[in-house]
Design an enzyme around this catalytic site. Structure first.
Site, short mmCIF file in Angstrom:
data_model
loop_
_atom_site.label_atom_id
_atom_site.label_comp_id
_atom_site.label_asym_id
_atom_site.label_seq_id
_atom_site.Cartn_x
_atom_site.Cartn_y
_atom_site.Cartn_z
N TRP A 1 -8.93 -1.29 -6.93
CA TRP A 1 -7.65 -1.36 -7.62
C TRP A 1 -7.62 -2.50 -8.65
O TRP A 1 -7.19 -2.33 -9.78
CB TRP A 1 -6.52 -1.50 -6.60
CG TRP A 1 -5.12 -1.27 -7.09
CD1 TRP A 1 -4.01 -1.88 -6.60
CD2 TRP A 1 -4.65 -0.36 -8.11
NE1 TRP A 1 -2.89 -1.41 -7.24
CE2 TRP A 1 -3.25 -0.48 -8.17
CE3 TRP A 1 -5.28 0.53 -8.97
CZ2 TRP A 1 -2.46 0.25 -9.08
CZ3 TRP A 1 -4.50 1.27 -9.88
CH2 TRP A 1 -3.12 1.12 -9.92
N GLU B 1 -5.65 0.94 4.85
CA GLU B 1 -4.43 0.16 5.11
C GLU B 1 -3.55 0.83 6.17
O GLU B 1 -2.85 0.16 6.91
CB GLU B 1 -3.63 -0.02 3.81
CG GLU B 1 -4.33 -0.84 2.73
CD GLU B 1 -4.38 -2.34 3.02
OE1 GLU B 1 -4.23 -2.74 4.18
OE2 GLU B 1 -4.60 -3.10 2.06
N ASP C 1 4.32 8.20 -3.92
CA ASP C 1 3.11 7.62 -3.33
C ASP C 1 2.66 8.43 -2.11
O ASP C 1 1.46 8.57 -1.84
CB ASP C 1 3.39 6.16 -2.94
CG ASP C 1 2.15 5.30 -3.05
OD1 ASP C 1 1.06 5.87 -3.30
OD2 ASP C 1 2.24 4.08 -2.88
N SER D 1 -7.94 9.29 -1.33
CA SER D 1 -7.23 8.45 -0.36
C SER D 1 -8.12 8.11 0.83
O SER D 1 -8.53 8.99 1.59
CB SER D 1 -5.97 9.16 0.12
OG SER D 1 -5.49 8.52 1.30
N ARG D 2 -8.36 6.82 0.98
CA ARG D 2 -9.21 6.42 2.11
C ARG D 2 -8.47 6.58 3.44
O ARG D 2 -9.09 6.80 4.48
CB ARG D 2 -9.69 4.97 1.92
CG ARG D 2 -10.81 4.92 0.89
CD ARG D 2 -11.25 3.52 0.60
NE ARG D 2 -10.40 2.94 -0.41
CZ ARG D 2 -10.63 1.78 -1.02
NH1 ARG D 2 -11.69 1.09 -0.70
NH2 ARG D 2 -9.81 1.33 -1.94
N ASN D 3 -7.13 6.48 3.38
CA ASN D 3 -6.35 6.71 4.60
C ASN D 3 -6.53 8.14 5.07
O ASN D 3 -6.78 8.42 6.23
CB ASN D 3 -4.86 6.43 4.32
CG ASN D 3 -4.62 4.96 4.04
OD1 ASN D 3 -4.76 4.14 4.93
ND2 ASN D 3 -4.31 4.64 2.79
N LYS E 1 3.71 4.68 3.92
CA LYS E 1 3.17 6.02 3.62
C LYS E 1 1.68 6.10 3.99
O LYS E 1 1.15 7.18 4.21
CB LYS E 1 3.41 6.42 2.16
CG LYS E 1 2.86 5.46 1.11
CD LYS E 1 1.43 5.70 0.73
CE LYS E 1 0.87 4.50 -0.01
NZ LYS E 1 -0.54 4.59 -0.36
N GLY F 1 3.42 2.43 -6.44
CA GLY F 1 3.64 3.80 -6.90
C GLY F 1 2.37 4.62 -6.75
O GLY F 1 1.33 4.11 -6.33
N1 NAD Z 1 -7.61 1.75 -4.54
C1 NAD Z 1 -6.47 2.24 -4.98
O1 NAD Z 1 -6.45 3.32 -5.58
C2 NAD Z 1 -5.19 1.48 -4.80
C3 NAD Z 1 -4.08 1.86 -5.54
C4 NAD Z 1 -2.89 1.18 -5.36
C5 NAD Z 1 -2.83 0.14 -4.46
N2 NAD Z 1 -3.92 -0.20 -3.76
C6 NAD Z 1 -3.79 -1.34 -2.83
O2 NAD Z 1 -4.48 -2.44 -3.39
C7 NAD Z 1 -5.07 -3.25 -2.35
C8 NAD Z 1 -6.54 -3.39 -2.64
O3 NAD Z 1 -7.08 -2.09 -2.52
P1 NAD Z 1 -8.51 -1.70 -3.08
O4 NAD Z 1 -8.59 -0.24 -3.05
O5 NAD Z 1 -8.81 -2.43 -4.34
O6 NAD Z 1 -9.40 -2.28 -1.91
P2 NAD Z 1 -10.96 -2.41 -1.94
O7 NAD Z 1 -11.47 -2.10 -0.58
O8 NAD Z 1 -11.53 -1.66 -3.08
O9 NAD Z 1 -11.08 -3.97 -2.20
C9 NAD Z 1 -12.08 -4.67 -1.66
C10 NAD Z 1 -12.12 -5.97 -2.43
O10 NAD Z 1 -11.19 -6.90 -1.91
C11 NAD Z 1 -11.66 -8.19 -2.13
N3 NAD Z 1 -11.64 -8.94 -0.87
C12 NAD Z 1 -12.13 -8.55 0.32
N4 NAD Z 1 -11.95 -9.52 1.24
C13 NAD Z 1 -11.36 -10.55 0.59
C14 NAD Z 1 -10.92 -11.83 1.00
N5 NAD Z 1 -11.05 -12.24 2.25
N6 NAD Z 1 -10.34 -12.62 0.07
C15 NAD Z 1 -10.16 -12.20 -1.20
N7 NAD Z 1 -10.57 -10.99 -1.64
C16 NAD Z 1 -11.14 -10.19 -0.74
C17 NAD Z 1 -13.08 -8.06 -2.64
O11 NAD Z 1 -13.06 -8.25 -4.03
C18 NAD Z 1 -13.45 -6.64 -2.32
O12 NAD Z 1 -14.30 -6.02 -3.22
C19 NAD Z 1 -4.76 -2.53 -1.04
O13 NAD Z 1 -3.64 -3.11 -0.43
C20 NAD Z 1 -4.43 -1.11 -1.46
O14 NAD Z 1 -3.53 -0.47 -0.59
C21 NAD Z 1 -5.11 0.43 -3.92
#
Ligand code: NAD
Length: 333
Positions: free
Chosen positions: A12, A277, A241, A251-253, A188, A133
């Site tokens: 993200w 999550e 969402d 969606s990983r969920n 969600k 969103g």
């Molecule tokens: N991926 C999506 O499409 C998406 C969209 C909207 C919201 N989100 C939300 O955004 C958040 C991040 O999701 P994501 O998909 O990027 O996750 P991800 O699994 O891709 O992120 C992993 C990253 O988090 C960071 N990280 C891991 N441990 C850490 C630590 N202890 N301290 C600081 N950074 C650390 C690292 O950079 C790692 O690469 C989540 O809460 C998710 O629900 C994700």
């Protein structure tokens, strides 16, 4: 154009950095991990989490948190388990009046607090906006038209985030319902896990539609009890969402849910998929529902599947065998 710092170079954070860079902002992407930054630099993309999406050399890649010092906007995009600790670290670098948008979704495990509460406590010098969103990183990274909400009690701060990030590929709405935006985005994920379980069990479209509709009803029931506006749950951070998360292989969920439905033990399914999550949120939602005395049957069943070895097939049977009731009495309007 403005300086934007994105903290968290997972899927993200990287997608948001790429989008802000395309808008012409001066973007820095921060990671807690040197090897992750080195790999993105080497490959010009995040090969593991966002393959094929170019990370332009105009994006500064760093592990130095001082990058936030003069940023017009700091976006927090780390998984929920790291939001509190990252906000604590950020505190030493953030100027008074800074604008922080939290793009992570979840509820703090230890305290059951919403993350804007956690961040506001760690960063009293900042204004905190919730960015949420229907948004798969993979699609935002490719410039697929997407709509999000920037929510803040101080609407002017939400508008500042809107002004900084709105573009022809990303439509941003503002809201002052922080509670609704955060709870919709966090809870969600539990329903998406349940939707995946249904798919893994090879249930039908009827089952999924019922699960999503009734899932949203129970999220809204809890949200309204906690002070959210009911209409928020019919909007992008609620229904929007939920739709994107329950129906997509991005969606990983949902993917973890499918494995669980196919018989993989929940903890193993989560380990296989990565950041799930909904697995963590099932535990916090279970505690919140108990505390607020709000019935959340789907969330409760999901919690039992995840943490109490409850069989998914028996869980569906249990949900379907409850006594009938009037729909009007159990929705949020
Ligand atoms: N991926 C999506 O499409 C998406 C969209 C909207 C919201 N989100 C939300 O955004 C958040 C991040 O999701 P994501 O998909 O990027 O996750 P991800 O699994 O891709 O992120 C992993 C990253 O988090 C960071 N990280 C891991 N441990 C850490 C630590 N202890 N301290 C600081 N950074 C650390 C690292 O950079 C790692 O690469 C989540 O809460 C998710 O629900 C994700």
């Amino acid at each position: 154009m403005s300086k934007i710092a994105v903290l968290g170079s997972g899927g993200w954070g990287t997608a948001l950095a790429v989008m802000a860079d395309r808008m012409g902002h001066e973007v820095t992407l921060w990671s807690a991990f040197e090897d992750e930054i080195a790999a993105i630099r080497r490959h010009g993309q995040h090969t593991k989490l966002l393959p094929g999406i170019a990370v332009s050399p105009t994006i500064t890649l760093t592990t130095n948190m001082a990058c936030v010092e003069d940023a017009a906007l700091v976006i927090l995009a780390v998984p929920s388990f790291a939001i509190g600790s990252t906000a604590q670290k950020l505190s030493a670098y953030l100027q008074p009046g800074a604008l922080v948008a939290n793009a992570g979704k979840g509820i703090e495990e230890a305290s059951c607090r919403r993350f804007s509460q956690v961040i506001e406590e760690a960063l009293p010098q900042a204004s905190v906006v919730v960015l949420s969103g229907p948004s798969h990183a993979e699609e935002v990274g490719r410039g697929v038209p997407t709509s999000l909400v920037a929510a803040c009690r101080d609407l002017e701060k939400a508008q500042r985030v809107q002004d900084l990030l709105i573009n022809d590929k990303l439509r941003l709405y503002t809201s002052s319902d922080v509670i609704g935006a955060e709870l919709g985005g966090a809870l969600k994920n539990v329903i998406a896990l349940a939707a995946g379980i249904c798919d893994g069990l090879q249930m039908g479209d009827n089952t999924k539609a019922a699960l999503m509709t009734r899932g949203l009803a129970e999220i809204a029931r809890l949200g309204v009890k906690m002070g959210a506006e009911s209409y928020t749950f019919a909007g992008l951070t609620g229904m929007g969402d939920l739709i994107v998360t329950c129906g997509s292989m991005h969606s990983r969920n949902r993917r973890a849910g499918i494995l669980i439905g196919q018989g993989v033990p929940p903890a193993q399914a989560v380990q296989q998929v990565g950041t799930v999550e909904g697995y963590l949120a099932a535990a916090t939602a279970h505690r919140l529902a108990e505390k607020e005395q709000v019935p959340m049957p789907i969330t409760e069943i999901c919690y039992r599947i995840c943490y109490e070895n409850y069989s998914p097939r028996e869980a569906v049977q249990a949900l379907m065998s409850r006594p009938g009731c009037h729909e009007k009495d159990t929705v949020w309007f």
